[in-house]
Design an enzyme around this catalytic site. Structure first.
Site: not given
Ligand SMILES: Cc1ncc(COP(=O)(O)O)c(C=O)c1O
Ligand SMILES: N[C@@H](CCCC[NH3+])C(=O)O
Length: 427
Positions: A279-280, A282, A319, A323, A350-351
């Protein structure tokens, strides 16, 4: 990324031309790069000679045009909310190829998904089993499900995006035996068809260790339960390069390792090789996205630092604030000029924490220059907000020298359109 004659090009067009046409702040995606990444991932699986599915994690970037690309590339996707589901449906994406993830899916969200014959529900908790029973028995329907396991494996990443550790809100806890209880309930259900096990250990991961441990654990768990899974889903999480400090593992190496680990485990625990799902999010959209901003004011604090402010900020990319994420930026139409300064790129919100790039080397700048922040395609637009009542930016897809608006810029009317007049004493 392509730089030619001092210009940043995205999808075959100078970024400056795109910005002129669509204004800033703006998200621009190089669609060719998204397709290339998906195709490379598919090739990596094909080289392993396994049955597989790539299920794009919508949360990284969920807009109608993105699902058109996924449909054309013939991959699956997952959703985690009624809103992402509505976007998938608006795109006409085949619901059979959609999986529904999430730790608190509502009755209404699950009902809608089931009414539209969603392919897979990834069951997360005991309450959800009850909801599914209620909905499915009323409709007299069956539903394919995977079971999300909280595997007790920590990925080395930011605490907020690490999900596989035992202390997590996601999935059935394996260590305490709750996962086995859930398995028994699902197997006994006349309406749930368990197709396999799922886990996700975290995001922006730079090492392979967690995946091999996870593959082994999921296959061993299935075997311990005398369950032959059709599917083992190892989630997403492949890390990408945001700046020069990042040295990610190629997607194809992650896939090779995942396949090898599942194959080995299947052999060791004596089960038939299941389909391997990932499930990619990013890694598919992150590197293909750019944020374009116009530089405005500047503040030089002698002996401390210089701030360059741009016309967007934490509302379009939270982000860095959330993070401490690090990005890299360049001047889109002076991309080859040597650096002369180190600045902090701040937003207009404003932060104090409204920072987009903590430390950036840049050539000399002036107000009106175009700044591009790289690799913002994942969790940028999808986490955007209207903080300070700023409108969210537009999104453009660029490919083969053509740029197309795929999400409109919010207008001031959009910003206020949900507000009702409040007059004391009147209903
Ligand atoms: C259940 C699940 N699958 C897939 C992802 C996608 O992760 P990434 O975008 O790091 O590939 C996430 C987010 O972290 C997730 O919570
Ligand atoms: N939102 C996070 C990643 C998703 C985490 C949720 N499973 C980020 O920007 O890095």
């Amino acid at each position: 990324m392509q730089i030619q004659n001092n210009q940043l090009y995205i999808g075959g067009l100078p970024a400056s031309e795109i910005a002129k046409r669509f204004q800033t702040p703006l998200y621009v995606y190089d669609v060719g790069q998204i397709r290339k990444t998906i195709r490379e991932m598919k090739e990596a699986f094909q080289a392993e000679n396994v049955a597989y599915e790539i299920s794009y994690a919508s949360k990284a970037f969920s807009v109608v045009a993105m699902y058109d690309v996924l449909a054309a590339e013939k991959i699956h996707c997952d959703v985690v909310s009624g809103g992402e589901l509505a976007t998938v449906m608006k795109a006409g994406f085949p619901l059979q190829k959609v999986a529904f993830n999430g730790n608190n899916k509502s009755f209404d969200e699950l009902s809608t998904a089931i009414d539209h014959h969603i392919g897979t529900v990834i069951v997360d908790n005991f309450h959800e089993i009850e909801l599914l029973e209620e909905i499915l028995s009323a409709k007299n329907q069956m539903q394919d499900v995977l079971m999300r396991i909280s595997p007790g494996i920590s990925a080395h990443t930011h605490e907020f995006i690490s999900t596989g550790q035992q202390d997590s809100k996601f999935g059935f806890d394996l260590i305490s035996g709750q996962a086995k209880q859930a398995f028994d309930l699902i197997m006994a259900s006349p309406h749930l068809h368990l197709r396999g096990l799922h886990a996700h250990i975290g995001s922006q991961i730079f090492e392979t260790n967690g995946y091999s441990k996870l593959a082994d654990l999921l296959v061993k768990t299935a075997s311990d339960w005398h369950f032959q899974p059709d599917i083992i889903d190892l989630g997403g999480g492949f890390g990408i390069k945001y700046n020069e400090k990042d040295d990610p593992i190629p997607n194809s190496d992650f896939i090779h390792l995942i396949c090898q680990s599942v194959k080995q485990a299947a052999k060791a625990y004596n089960i038939q090789l299941p389909e391997i799902w990932i499930e990619p999010g990013r890694s598919i959209v992150g590197p293909a996205g750019y944020s374009l901003y116009t530089i405005g004011g500047r503040k030089d604090i002698p002996g401390i630092r210089s701030y360059l402010s741009v016309d967007g900020g934490m509302g379009d990319n939270i982000r860095p604030a959330l993070y401490q994420a690090e990005y890299e930026a360049l001047l889109a139409d002076q991309a080859d000029l040597p650096s002369e300064q180190v600045v902090r790129i701040a937003g207009k919100y404003c932060e104090s924490g409204d920072v987009l790039v903590w430390q950036q080397k840049l050539p000399k700048t002036k107000p009106g220059d175009l700044l591009a922040i790289l690799a913002t395609g994942a969790y940028g637009y999808s986490m955007a907000s209207n903080y300070n009542r700023n409108p969210r930016p537009a999104v453009v897809f660029a490919e083969n020298g053509q740029a197309k608006l795929v999400v409109k810029r919010e207008s001031m009317a959009d910003i206020t359109h949900l507000d009702l007049d409040y007059e004391v004493g009147n209903d």
